[in-house]
Design a protein around this motif. Structure first.
Motif, PDB file in Angstrom:
ATOM      1  N   ASP A  15       0.830  -1.209   0.000  1.00  0.00           N
ATOM      2  CA  ASP A  15       0.000   0.000   0.000  1.00  0.00           C
ATOM      3  C   ASP A  15       0.863   1.257   0.000  1.00  0.00           C
ATOM      4  OD1 ASP A  15      -2.319  -1.512   0.000  1.00  0.00           O
ATOM      5  OD2 ASP A  15      -2.642  -1.318   2.171  1.00  0.00           O
ATOM      6  N   TRP A  16       1.894   1.295   0.847  1.00  0.00           N
ATOM      7  CA  TRP A  16       2.753   2.479   0.936  1.00  0.00           C
ATOM      8  C   TRP A  16       3.545   2.683  -0.349  1.00  0.00           C
ATOM      9  CZ3 TRP A  16       2.174   6.461   3.852  1.00  0.00           C
ATOM     10  CH2 TRP A  16       1.492   6.326   5.055  1.00  0.00           C
ATOM     11  N   PHE A  19       1.098   4.192  -2.737  1.00  0.00           N
ATOM     12  CA  PHE A  19       0.910   5.600  -2.410  1.00  0.00           C
ATOM     13  C   PHE A  19       2.090   6.426  -2.917  1.00  0.00           C
ATOM     14  CE2 PHE A  19      -1.772   4.485   1.574  1.00  0.00           C
ATOM     15  CZ  PHE A  19      -2.927   4.457   0.824  1.00  0.00           C
ATOM     16  N   ARG A  22       1.935   6.990  -6.605  1.00  0.00           N
ATOM     17  CA  ARG A  22       0.892   7.953  -6.955  1.00  0.00           C
ATOM     18  C   ARG A  22       1.314   9.376  -6.615  1.00  0.00           C
ATOM     19  NH1 ARG A  22      -4.319   5.468  -4.105  1.00  0.00           N
ATOM     20  NH2 ARG A  22      -5.253   7.433  -4.798  1.00  0.00           N
ATOM     21  N   TRP A  34       0.966  16.170   0.948  1.00  0.00           N
ATOM     22  CA  TRP A  34       0.766  14.751   1.265  1.00  0.00           C
ATOM     23  C   TRP A  34       1.593  14.361   2.494  1.00  0.00           C
ATOM     24  CZ3 TRP A  34      -2.049  10.613   0.990  1.00  0.00           C
ATOM     25  CH2 TRP A  34      -1.490   9.365   1.257  1.00  0.00           C
ATOM     26  N   THR A  53      -5.293   3.319   6.075  1.00  0.00           N
ATOM     27  CA  THR A  53      -5.156   3.089   4.637  1.00  0.00           C
ATOM     28  C   THR A  53      -6.342   3.642   3.850  1.00  0.00           C
ATOM     29  OG1 THR A  53      -3.784   1.167   5.072  1.00  0.00           O
ATOM     30  CG2 THR A  53      -4.704   1.347   2.877  1.00  0.00           C
ATOM     31  N   PRO A  54      -7.597   3.380   4.247  1.00  0.00           N
ATOM     32  CA  PRO A  54      -8.704   3.968   3.480  1.00  0.00           C
ATOM     33  C   PRO A  54      -8.738   5.497   3.542  1.00  0.00           C
ATOM     34  CG  PRO A  54      -9.518   2.257   4.970  1.00  0.00           C
ATOM     35  CD  PRO A  54      -8.078   2.476   5.280  1.00  0.00           C
ATOM     36  N   ASP A  57      -5.977   6.764   1.275  1.00  0.00           N
ATOM     37  CA  ASP A  57      -6.349   6.534  -0.116  1.00  0.00           C
ATOM     38  C   ASP A  57      -7.342   7.600  -0.584  1.00  0.00           C
ATOM     39  OD1 ASP A  57      -6.348   5.007  -2.575  1.00  0.00           O
ATOM     40  OD2 ASP A  57      -8.355   4.304  -1.985  1.00  0.00           O
ATOM     41  N   SER A  58      -8.300   7.931   0.261  1.00  0.00           N
ATOM     42  CA  SER A  58      -9.284   8.965  -0.086  1.00  0.00           C
ATOM     43  C   SER A  58      -8.628  10.336  -0.209  1.00  0.00           C
ATOM     44  CB  SER A  58     -10.385   9.019   0.969  1.00  0.00           C
ATOM     45  OG  SER A  58     -11.077   7.804   1.029  1.00  0.00           O
ATOM     46  N   LEU A  60      -5.510  10.986  -0.889  1.00  0.00           N
ATOM     47  CA  LEU A  60      -4.671  11.000  -2.081  1.00  0.00           C
ATOM     48  C   LEU A  60      -5.522  11.090  -3.339  1.00  0.00           C
ATOM     49  CD1 LEU A  60      -1.862  10.972  -3.211  1.00  0.00           C
ATOM     50  CD2 LEU A  60      -1.853   8.478  -3.029  1.00  0.00           C
ATOM     51  N   GLY A  61      -6.667  10.442  -3.337  1.00  0.00           N
ATOM     52  CA  GLY A  61      -7.585  10.564  -4.472  1.00  0.00           C
ATOM     53  C   GLY A  61      -8.035  12.002  -4.675  1.00  0.00           C
TER      54      GLY A  61
END
Length: 118
Positions: A15-16, A19, A22, A34, A53-54, A57-58, A60-61
């Protein structure tokens, strides 16, 4: 996520890394924002950080969509990144890992003291 990934934390590593890839394509000021978002959200994480994590992710989105639209980071987050992170984590008064550990310690001490007194 299988048992092995959960035990070793390899799922978090993946995951990292995702990220990081991205964030690398975002403008520099977005990357700096970030880093601040991550730093301000960490106190709200559990021991492993999986619960973040969620949220990350949000966030970063949001940054990706805003960068694609050509907005500046100030238009997106303003100058209150800590406030943005607090709202993202559940608002003012959201419990941090320190709060949970303090409560657990207090329960353990109270239980031990009740055994001594009775």
């Amino acid at each position: 996520m299988n048992f092995w990934e959960k035990v070793t934390g390899s799922d978090l590593t993946k995951d990292w890394q995702a990220f990081g890839a991205r964030v690398a394509v975002l403008p520099e000021d977005y990357g700096e924002a970030w880093d601040q978002i991550v730093a301000h959200l960490f106190p709200y994480g559990d021991f492993t950080g999986r619960n973040l994590t969620p949220l990350l992710d949000s966030a970063l989105g949001l940054l990706e969509v805003s960068a694609a639209d050509g907005q500046s980071i100030d238009e997106v987050l303003g100058d209150d990144i800590p406030g943005f992170c607090t709202a993202l984590a559940g608002g003012a008064g959201a419990r941090t890992h320190r709060d949970r550990w303090r409560d657990q310690l207090n329960r353990n001490v109270a239980r031990k003291l009740s055994r001594l007194g009775g």
